[in-house]
Design a protein around this motif. Structure first.
Motif, PDB file in Angstrom:
ATOM      1  N   GLY A 195      28.606  36.323  60.762  1.00 29.97           N
ATOM      2  CA  GLY A 195      28.840  37.469  61.196  1.00 29.97           C
ATOM      3  C   GLY A 195      28.360  38.981  61.638  1.00 29.97           C
ATOM      4  O   GLY A 195      28.666  40.148  61.180  1.00 29.97           O
ATOM      5  N   ALA A 196      27.020  38.718  61.196  1.00 31.42           N
ATOM      6  CA  ALA A 196      25.839  40.013  60.218  1.00 31.42           C
ATOM      7  C   ALA A 196      25.824  40.523  61.690  1.00 31.42           C
ATOM      8  O   ALA A 196      24.965  40.099  62.887  1.00 31.42           O
ATOM      9  CB  ALA A 196      24.055  39.929  60.030  1.00 31.42           C
ATOM     10  N   PRO A 197      25.304  41.776  61.757  1.00 27.57           N
ATOM     11  CA  PRO A 197      25.490  42.688  62.590  1.00 27.57           C
ATOM     12  C   PRO A 197      23.630  42.217  63.315  1.00 27.57           C
ATOM     13  O   PRO A 197      23.117  42.544  62.126  1.00 27.57           O
ATOM     14  CB  PRO A 197      25.342  43.981  62.438  1.00 27.57           C
ATOM     15  CG  PRO A 197      25.608  44.399  61.574  1.00 27.57           C
ATOM     16  CD  PRO A 197      26.422  43.361  60.560  1.00 27.57           C
ATOM     17  N   ALA A 198      23.845  41.854  64.806  1.00 28.38           N
ATOM     18  CA  ALA A 198      22.447  41.781  64.644  1.00 28.38           C
ATOM     19  C   ALA A 198      21.130  42.870  64.496  1.00 28.38           C
ATOM     20  O   ALA A 198      21.711  44.428  64.644  1.00 28.38           O
ATOM     21  CB  ALA A 198      22.248  41.537  66.212  1.00 28.38           C
ATOM     22  N   PHE A 199      19.707  43.237  64.286  1.00 27.81           N
ATOM     23  CA  PHE A 199      19.394  43.903  63.674  1.00 27.81           C
ATOM     24  C   PHE A 199      18.051  44.269  64.025  1.00 27.81           C
ATOM     25  O   PHE A 199      17.498  42.382  63.973  1.00 27.81           O
ATOM     26  CB  PHE A 199      19.464  44.574  62.064  1.00 27.81           C
ATOM     27  CG  PHE A 199      19.166  43.186  61.225  1.00 27.81           C
ATOM     28  CD1 PHE A 199      18.067  43.185  60.316  1.00 27.81           C
ATOM     29  CD2 PHE A 199      19.866  42.768  61.180  1.00 27.81           C
ATOM     30  CE1 PHE A 199      17.346  42.129  59.936  1.00 27.81           C
ATOM     31  CE2 PHE A 199      20.070  41.237  59.940  1.00 27.81           C
ATOM     32  CZ  PHE A 199      18.172  41.728  59.483  1.00 27.81           C
ATOM     33  N   ASP A 200      16.587  44.401  64.132  1.00 23.27           N
ATOM     34  CA  ASP A 200      15.807  44.386  64.086  1.00 23.27           C
ATOM     35  C   ASP A 200      14.848  44.619  63.141  1.00 23.27           C
ATOM     36  O   ASP A 200      14.788  45.360  61.967  1.00 23.27           O
ATOM     37  CB  ASP A 200      14.385  45.917  65.711  1.00 23.27           C
ATOM     38  CG  ASP A 200      15.237  45.659  66.424  1.00 23.27           C
ATOM     39  OD1 ASP A 200      15.480  44.366  67.215  1.00 23.27           O
ATOM     40  OD2 ASP A 200      15.835  46.527  67.496  1.00 23.27           O
ATOM     41  N   GLY A 201      13.555  44.241  62.898  1.00 23.02           N
ATOM     42  CA  GLY A 201      12.357  43.596  61.746  1.00 23.02           C
ATOM     43  C   GLY A 201      13.124  42.895  60.724  1.00 23.02           C
ATOM     44  O   GLY A 201      14.225  42.442  60.927  1.00 23.02           O
ATOM     45  N   PRO A 202      12.868  43.677  59.370  1.00 22.19           N
ATOM     46  CA  PRO A 202      13.013  42.165  58.169  1.00 22.19           C
ATOM     47  C   PRO A 202      14.018  42.938  57.908  1.00 22.19           C
ATOM     48  O   PRO A 202      14.469  41.789  57.019  1.00 22.19           O
ATOM     49  CB  PRO A 202      11.864  41.800  57.742  1.00 22.19           C
ATOM     50  CG  PRO A 202      10.363  43.480  57.898  1.00 22.19           C
ATOM     51  CD  PRO A 202      11.547  43.927  59.686  1.00 22.19           C
ATOM     52  N   HIS A 203      14.164  43.862  57.658  1.00 22.28           N
ATOM     53  CA  HIS A 203      15.728  44.358  56.716  1.00 22.28           C
ATOM     54  C   HIS A 203      16.894  44.237  56.761  1.00 22.28           C
ATOM     55  O   HIS A 203      16.762  44.387  58.272  1.00 22.28           O
ATOM     56  CB  HIS A 203      14.910  46.191  56.366  1.00 22.28           C
ATOM     57  CG  HIS A 203      13.679  46.190  55.979  1.00 22.28           C
ATOM     58  ND1 HIS A 203      12.938  46.327  55.195  1.00 22.28           N
ATOM     59  CD2 HIS A 203      11.681  47.240  57.245  1.00 22.28           C
ATOM     60  CE1 HIS A 203      11.568  46.786  55.250  1.00 22.28           C
ATOM     61  NE2 HIS A 203      11.229  46.866  56.106  1.00 22.28           N
ATOM     62  N   MET A 204      17.373  43.658  56.228  1.00 27.54           N
ATOM     63  CA  MET A 204      18.854  43.031  56.027  1.00 27.54           C
ATOM     64  C   MET A 204      19.729  44.558  55.372  1.00 27.54           C
ATOM     65  O   MET A 204      20.489  43.255  55.141  1.00 27.54           O
ATOM     66  CB  MET A 204      19.160  42.075  55.324  1.00 27.54           C
ATOM     67  CG  MET A 204      18.954  41.157  54.553  1.00 27.54           C
ATOM     68  SD  MET A 204      18.662  39.276  54.703  1.00 27.54           S
ATOM     69  CE  MET A 204      18.720  39.243  52.690  1.00 27.54           C
ATOM     70  N   GLU A 205      19.348  45.177  55.225  1.00 28.19           N
ATOM     71  CA  GLU A 205      20.131  45.948  53.544  1.00 28.19           C
ATOM     72  C   GLU A 205      21.499  46.172  54.241  1.00 28.19           C
ATOM     73  O   GLU A 205      22.978  45.840  53.494  1.00 28.19           O
ATOM     74  CB  GLU A 205      19.984  47.476  52.992  1.00 28.19           C
ATOM     75  CG  GLU A 205      20.012  47.471  51.604  1.00 28.19           C
ATOM     76  CD  GLU A 205      19.886  48.830  51.417  1.00 28.19           C
ATOM     77  OE1 GLU A 205      20.253  49.159  50.236  1.00 28.19           O
ATOM     78  OE2 GLU A 205      18.810  49.262  51.884  1.00 28.19           O
ATOM     79  N   GLU A 206      21.435  46.927  55.745  1.00 30.33           N
ATOM     80  CA  GLU A 206      22.843  46.874  56.292  1.00 30.33           C
ATOM     81  C   GLU A 206      23.193  46.076  56.596  1.00 30.33           C
ATOM     82  O   GLU A 206      24.284  46.368  57.032  1.00 30.33           O
ATOM     83  CB  GLU A 206      22.351  47.865  57.343  1.00 30.33           C
ATOM     84  CG  GLU A 206      22.172  49.887  56.870  1.00 30.33           C
ATOM     85  CD  GLU A 206      22.759  50.219  55.917  1.00 30.33           C
ATOM     86  OE1 GLU A 206      23.972  49.952  56.326  1.00 30.33           O
ATOM     87  OE2 GLU A 206      22.301  50.493  55.019  1.00 30.33           O
TER      88      GLU A 206
END
Length: 277
Positions: free
Chosen positions: A102-113
């Motif tokens: 359920g994590a929101p999709a994001f670009d790049g490697p950074h997953m803090e948010e």
């Protein structure tokens, strides 16, 4: 504080609740074993007093943090929760672990948010710390539970010791994830060197070790437990010396595998560089 009965750890009481007790924490991705999940939830729900912080080192997406946090929430306690990691993910991790959770999709490697989103149910007492673990000061006060899943090198393990061990409360619990994995043979060596200030309590399938802090860890005790800079011979000797300590947990074979791993990769002190058979 009244004396605690640590003999309960001999009974593996975390199995009693079963997986249904994990609640929303079960949806937060983790790479630890199912028994370790149950252990962490039990520690939050049944063991921790709330007198110190919970610190998760090598949190990835916050799976271990969530399981302790949910246990604490069910028990009505809200100590400070601190999760440390680089908070980066590969495309493989995003596709197979984060997005299905359920994590929101994001670009790049950074997953803090993305991690914040996954840990939203416990956000009230949660702090995320992004960066290299052990390279910043710890200013969060006394620690009652320390989860170590970032001992990927001897340098990192010693940095963790210097940064976090001084604030471990007497009777604090330290959970070493992958303590008996052949890629990290320095972990049991350090635990053995920390005696009598730290004593093993339980082995949790497959590689997790639960320990108890029996007395404060001052600079001398921490320096004596350093593993970075040990020669192969000294590291092998440390494995041999630690063997009787962990034999009670049935870990003779894994201790042998660690010694063989050192011999296969002389001078290597990074887990990902250790050579398989």
């Amino acid at each position: 504080m009244a004396p605690r009965d640590f003999s309960i750890f001999d009974e593996s009481p975390w199995f009693r609740a079963g997986p249904g007790k994990l609640g929303p924490a079960s949806r937060v991705p983790t790479m630890v074993s199912h028994e370790t999940e149950l252990l962490l939830h039990w520690l939050g729900a049944e063991w921790l007093t709330g007198h110190g912080a919970v610190v998760d080192l090598g949190a990835f997406a916050g799976g271990c943090t969530a399981r302790v946090a949910e246990g604490l929430a069910q028990a009505g306690r809200q100590p400070a929760l601190h999760a440390f990691d680089r908070f980066t993910a590969t495309e493989h991790h995003k596709r197979d672990m984060l997005y299905p959770a359920g994590a929101p999709a994001f670009d790049g490697p950074h997953m803090e948010e993305a991690t914040r989103a996954l840990l939203a149910p416990w956000a009230q007492t949660l702090a995320l710390h992004k960066g290299e673990i052990g390279r910043e000061d710890w200013e969060g006060g006394p620690i009652e539970l320390l989860i170590v899943d970032a001992a990927k090198s001897t340098e990192a393990l010693d940095a963790i010791a210097g940064t976090f061990y001084p604030d471990l409360l007497p009777d604090a619990i330290v959970v070493f994830i992958d303590a008996f994995h052949w890629r990290q043979p320095w972990v049991p060596v350090q635990v053995h060197r920390l005696a009598p200030h730290v004593v093993p309590l339980a082995h949790v399938t497959d590689h997790t070790l639960v320990t108890r802090v029996t007395s404060p860890l001052g600079p001398e005790a921490i320096a004596a437990a350093h593993v970075d800079g040990l020669s192969d011979a000294a590291l092998l000797a440390g494995i041999a010396e630690a063997h009787p300590l962990f034999a009670a947990f049935g870990e003779e074979l894994r201790m042998l595998e660690m010694a063989e791993a050192i011999e296969r990769a002389p001078g290597v002190r990074l887990s990902w560089k250790m050579l398989p058979k």
